[in-house]
Design an enzyme around this catalytic site. Structure first.
Site, PDB file in Angstrom:
ATOM      1  N   TRP A   5     -14.947   4.051  -7.022  1.00  0.00           N
ATOM      2  CA  TRP A   5     -13.946   3.406  -7.868  1.00  0.00           C
ATOM      3  C   TRP A   5     -14.684   2.633  -8.950  1.00  0.00           C
ATOM      4  O   TRP A   5     -15.618   1.888  -8.644  1.00  0.00           O
ATOM      5  CB  TRP A   5     -13.046   2.433  -7.086  1.00  0.00           C
ATOM      6  CG  TRP A   5     -12.182   1.685  -8.051  1.00  0.00           C
ATOM      7  CD1 TRP A   5     -11.105   2.177  -8.736  1.00  0.00           C
ATOM      8  CD2 TRP A   5     -12.393   0.350  -8.533  1.00  0.00           C
ATOM      9  NE1 TRP A   5     -10.630   1.228  -9.604  1.00  0.00           N
ATOM     10  CE2 TRP A   5     -11.393   0.098  -9.510  1.00  0.00           C
ATOM     11  CE3 TRP A   5     -13.319  -0.647  -8.257  1.00  0.00           C
ATOM     12  CZ2 TRP A   5     -11.298  -1.108 -10.196  1.00  0.00           C
ATOM     13  CZ3 TRP A   5     -13.233  -1.863  -8.938  1.00  0.00           C
ATOM     14  CH2 TRP A   5     -12.222  -2.085  -9.894  1.00  0.00           C
ATOM     15  N   GLU A  61     -11.258   7.365  -6.763  1.00  0.00           N
ATOM     16  CA  GLU A  61     -10.025   6.558  -6.651  1.00  0.00           C
ATOM     17  C   GLU A  61      -9.506   6.181  -8.039  1.00  0.00           C
ATOM     18  O   GLU A  61     -10.184   5.506  -8.808  1.00  0.00           O
ATOM     19  CB  GLU A  61     -10.341   5.288  -5.840  1.00  0.00           C
ATOM     20  CG  GLU A  61      -9.179   4.320  -5.719  1.00  0.00           C
ATOM     21  CD  GLU A  61      -9.562   3.022  -4.998  1.00  0.00           C
ATOM     22  OE1 GLU A  61     -10.759   2.790  -4.737  1.00  0.00           O
ATOM     23  OE2 GLU A  61      -8.639   2.233  -4.694  1.00  0.00           O
ATOM     24  N   LYS A  68      -6.600   4.460 -10.761  1.00  0.00           N
ATOM     25  CA  LYS A  68      -5.664   3.334 -10.796  1.00  0.00           C
ATOM     26  C   LYS A  68      -4.958   3.258 -12.138  1.00  0.00           C
ATOM     27  O   LYS A  68      -5.294   4.004 -13.053  1.00  0.00           O
ATOM     28  CB  LYS A  68      -6.326   2.027 -10.381  1.00  0.00           C
ATOM     29  CG  LYS A  68      -7.110   1.249 -11.393  1.00  0.00           C
ATOM     30  CD  LYS A  68      -7.784   0.046 -10.732  1.00  0.00           C
ATOM     31  CE  LYS A  68      -6.971  -1.228 -10.797  1.00  0.00           C
ATOM     32  NZ  LYS A  68      -7.697  -2.373 -10.215  1.00  0.00           N
ATOM     33  N   ASP A 100      -4.809   4.917  -3.257  1.00  0.00           N
ATOM     34  CA  ASP A 100      -4.618   3.491  -2.953  1.00  0.00           C
ATOM     35  C   ASP A 100      -3.174   3.189  -3.331  1.00  0.00           C
ATOM     36  O   ASP A 100      -2.772   3.384  -4.485  1.00  0.00           O
ATOM     37  CB  ASP A 100      -5.616   2.661  -3.783  1.00  0.00           C
ATOM     38  CG  ASP A 100      -5.482   1.155  -3.575  1.00  0.00           C
ATOM     39  OD1 ASP A 100      -4.335   0.654  -3.545  1.00  0.00           O
ATOM     40  OD2 ASP A 100      -6.511   0.468  -3.475  1.00  0.00           O
ATOM     41  N   HIS A 158      -2.049   1.429  -6.531  1.00  0.00           N
ATOM     42  CA  HIS A 158      -2.531   1.928  -7.817  1.00  0.00           C
ATOM     43  C   HIS A 158      -1.572   2.856  -8.535  1.00  0.00           C
ATOM     44  O   HIS A 158      -1.997   3.717  -9.289  1.00  0.00           O
ATOM     45  CB  HIS A 158      -3.872   2.630  -7.618  1.00  0.00           C
ATOM     46  CG  HIS A 158      -4.986   1.678  -7.304  1.00  0.00           C
ATOM     47  ND1 HIS A 158      -6.306   2.034  -7.288  1.00  0.00           N
ATOM     48  CD2 HIS A 158      -4.961   0.353  -7.012  1.00  0.00           C
ATOM     49  CE1 HIS A 158      -7.049   0.999  -6.986  1.00  0.00           C
ATOM     50  NE2 HIS A 158      -6.259  -0.039  -6.811  1.00  0.00           N
ATOM     51  N   HIS A 183      -6.461   4.058   0.785  1.00  0.00           N
ATOM     52  CA  HIS A 183      -6.623   2.603   0.796  1.00  0.00           C
ATOM     53  C   HIS A 183      -5.221   2.057   0.990  1.00  0.00           C
ATOM     54  O   HIS A 183      -4.408   2.116   0.067  1.00  0.00           O
ATOM     55  CB  HIS A 183      -7.172   2.085  -0.542  1.00  0.00           C
ATOM     56  CG  HIS A 183      -8.661   2.099  -0.613  1.00  0.00           C
ATOM     57  ND1 HIS A 183      -9.357   1.653  -1.709  1.00  0.00           N
ATOM     58  CD2 HIS A 183      -9.596   2.487   0.293  1.00  0.00           C
ATOM     59  CE1 HIS A 183     -10.656   1.767  -1.476  1.00  0.00           C
ATOM     60  NE2 HIS A 183     -10.829   2.279  -0.272  1.00  0.00           N
ATOM     61  N   ASP A 217      -0.948  -4.585  -8.652  1.00  0.00           N
ATOM     62  CA  ASP A 217      -1.979  -4.246  -7.665  1.00  0.00           C
ATOM     63  C   ASP A 217      -2.563  -5.528  -7.056  1.00  0.00           C
ATOM     64  O   ASP A 217      -3.728  -5.828  -7.212  1.00  0.00           O
ATOM     65  CB  ASP A 217      -3.056  -3.438  -8.410  1.00  0.00           C
ATOM     66  CG  ASP A 217      -4.206  -3.017  -7.525  1.00  0.00           C
ATOM     67  OD1 ASP A 217      -3.981  -2.825  -6.322  1.00  0.00           O
ATOM     68  OD2 ASP A 217      -5.326  -2.894  -8.046  1.00  0.00           O
ATOM     69  N   ASP A 243      -2.990  -6.564  -3.957  1.00  0.00           N
ATOM     70  CA  ASP A 243      -3.777  -6.499  -2.727  1.00  0.00           C
ATOM     71  C   ASP A 243      -3.407  -7.554  -1.699  1.00  0.00           C
ATOM     72  O   ASP A 243      -4.271  -8.197  -1.094  1.00  0.00           O
ATOM     73  CB  ASP A 243      -5.277  -6.521  -3.044  1.00  0.00           C
ATOM     74  CG  ASP A 243      -5.740  -5.187  -3.602  1.00  0.00           C
ATOM     75  OD1 ASP A 243      -5.650  -4.189  -2.873  1.00  0.00           O
ATOM     76  OD2 ASP A 243      -6.168  -5.137  -4.766  1.00  0.00           O
ATOM     77  N   ASP A 251      -7.414  -1.838   2.214  1.00  0.00           N
ATOM     78  CA  ASP A 251      -7.981  -2.465   1.019  1.00  0.00           C
ATOM     79  C   ASP A 251      -7.075  -3.601   0.557  1.00  0.00           C
ATOM     80  O   ASP A 251      -6.150  -3.387  -0.218  1.00  0.00           O
ATOM     81  CB  ASP A 251      -8.150  -1.418  -0.096  1.00  0.00           C
ATOM     82  CG  ASP A 251      -8.801  -2.013  -1.338  1.00  0.00           C
ATOM     83  OD1 ASP A 251      -9.330  -3.141  -1.259  1.00  0.00           O
ATOM     84  OD2 ASP A 251      -8.785  -1.351  -2.390  1.00  0.00           O
TER      85      ASP A 251
HETATM   86  C1  RNT Z   1      -9.712  -1.735  -7.010  1.00  0.00           C
HETATM   87  C2  RNT Z   1      -9.790  -0.689  -5.953  1.00  0.00           C
HETATM   88  C3  RNT Z   1     -11.016  -0.713  -5.111  1.00  0.00           C
HETATM   89  C4  RNT Z   1     -11.409  -2.107  -4.670  1.00  0.00           C
HETATM   90  C5  RNT Z   1     -12.477  -2.149  -3.602  1.00  0.00           C
HETATM   91  C6  RNT Z   1     -13.069  -3.492  -3.477  1.00  0.00           C
HETATM   92  O1  RNT Z   1      -8.519  -1.737  -7.665  1.00  0.00           O
HETATM   93  O2  RNT Z   1      -8.663  -0.725  -5.159  1.00  0.00           O
HETATM   94  O3  RNT Z   1     -10.870   0.133  -4.053  1.00  0.00           O
HETATM   95  O4  RNT Z   1     -10.312  -2.828  -4.229  1.00  0.00           O
HETATM   96  O5  RNT Z   1     -13.392  -1.162  -3.825  1.00  0.00           O
HETATM   97 ZN    ZN Z   2      -8.685   0.555  -3.427  1.00  0.00          ZN
END
Ligand code: RNT
Ligand code: ZN
Length: 414
Positions: A182, A221, A223, A255, A258, A282, A290, A292, A322
């Site tokens: 990523w 990955e 986003k 993810d 994303h 993720h 996003d 998290d 994640d």
């Molecule tokens: C960031 C991605 C990525 C990170 C990690 C820390 O938007 O989701 O995966 O969160 O690699």
């Molecule tokens: Zn991620």
């Protein structure tokens, strides 16, 4: 007190085998990310700035400041999470003896020897991520797409070094290692050239993935945007899906933070299953963006779990977590988030999936709707209790007492 046998009978009426469900759940590995333990800090520069358009918010006391603390916290959290676990590391968690400090492009397997030892002792597999952020050469958030060839080459070398480390993990631990790329690359404002950066990223990836490494499952990955990088993301969904579709051993990591809010990863999994035999995930919880947040037992997490379970894709979908919440106890975040993913899987395993598929194919939508609503009130929590009991773990909030005790005795002293 209702006993487990009578719970099994209740599920049995729907043709569901609750005992089988907990056995299955016990074998689905969840890859737990080390970075919830220290707000994605890593060990290179304690209390350094997190860059790359991602952010942890909150300043709950007691975060891990070094490998010993992170490992101890991880251990404590793992002791309260049932089932099969793996650990997901980032390159910035390399552990150097003083003499051998190396920059990201010179990282070597021996910088992760302590992690291998840690994993071996606990029977964990390791997954891995190159770290393309929080570094002076990523200060402008341009890495594998940088127009500066020297910088771009530095990050290409980092990518290659990390795949070698991933191969080392796989070999040492006798299980695959997912190695996920990523990058933060993008622009705050409308770019003048959208293709150039993508062509450079494509070239960088070709160089990183040029060699095949045994045991490594490579992924990319995508986003939508990052903070300060709102107008353009080089590694977009279309870009990486196209890349993975045209490169045999590179997979597309989903993810669920994303995508646009009305796009669902639960619908992307069964789409990708038609084309790919590995789908790394993720799992996170985006709140408005996003963000998290810690995974909750919400509808989308359950829906993701259903797509894994009812398609028998437990070996194809590689579940990783994640999230990074610095506003609550970090061990509790790990425990709640991971247990929620497991609860979602168990919930999905306890559905009359075959009967429901048949009803759909026969066009019996009234009965399908009736059944999917009826099973919602089956005593799912009692099966969860049994699963925890089988793993010698507290099934209820008692685990929290342990975390509070650890907070008083360990975290509050940091
Ligand atoms: C960031 C991605 C990525 C990170 C990690 C820390 O938007 O989701 O995966 O969160 O690699
Ligand atoms: Zn991620």
């Amino acid at each position: 007190m209702i006993n487990f046998e009578s719970v099994c009978e209740l599920y049995g009426k729907y043709g569901i085998d609750a005992k089988k469900a907990i056995e299955k759940l016990n074998n689905i590995p969840i890859s737990i990310h080390c970075w919830q333990g220290d707000d994605v800090n890593g060990f290179e520069n304690v209390n350094g700035e997190l860059s790359g358009g991602i952010q942890t918010t909150g300043n709950y006391p007691g975060k891990a400041r070094n490998p010993e603390e992170l490992m101890a916290d991880f251990d404590k959290a793992m002791s309260l999470i049932p089932g099969k676990k793996r650990i997901n590391l980032h390159a910035c968690y390399a552990i150097f003896e003083d003499s051998q400090k190396a920059d990201r492009d010179a990282l070597e397997p021996n910088h992760f020897a302590k992690w291998v030892e840690f994993a071996k002792e606990r029977g964990l597999g390791i997954d891995f991520n190159p770290t393309f952020f929080s570094h002076p050469l990523a200060a402008d958030s341009l890495t594998l797409s940088s127009p500066d060839e020297e910088k771009r080459n530095f990050w290409i070398r980092h990518g290659i070094a990390c795949r070698k480390i991933a191969a080392y993990f796989a070999k040492e631990l006798g299980t695959h290692c997912t190695c996920n790329v990523w990058i933060p690359d993008g622009y705050k404002d409308v770019p003048a050239d959208r293709v150039g950066p993508r062509m450079r990223l494509k070239d960088s990836l070709d160089k990183i993935f040029a060699e095949k490494y045994e045991g490594v499952i490579d992924s990319v990955e995508s986003k939508v945007f990052g903070i300060g990088l709102e107008s353009y993301t080089v590694g977009s969904n279309e870009f990486y899906l196209g890349y993975a579709a045209t490169h045999k051993d590179v997979f597309f990591l989903l993810d669920n933070g994303h995508f646009h809010p009305l796009e669902y990863v639960s619908d992307k999994i069964p789409s990708l299953l038609c084309y790919f035999d590995k789908i790394p995930l993720h799992v996170t919880r985006g709140v408005r963006w996003d963000s998290d947040h810690v995974v909750s037992l919400d509808d989308e997490t359950k829906e993701i779990a259903k797509e894994i379970v009812r398609n028998n894709a437990e070996d194809k979908v590689l579940i990783g977590l994640d999230f990074f919440d610095a506003s609550i106890n970090r061990l509790a975040a790990w425990i709640i988030g991971t247990r929620n993913m497991q609860k979602a899987l168990l919930y999905a395993l306890l559905m009359p999936n075959d009967r429901m598929k048949k009803l759909q194919d026969n066009g019996e939508f009234t009965e399908l709707f009736m059944l999917s609503e009826e099973v919602k009130t089956l005593p799912f929590g009692l099966v969860w209790d049994e699963f925890c009991k089988m793993n010698n773990m507290p099934s209820d909030e008692k685990w929290y007492d342990e975390v509070k005790k650890y907070e008083q005795e360990v975290l509050s002293k940091r």
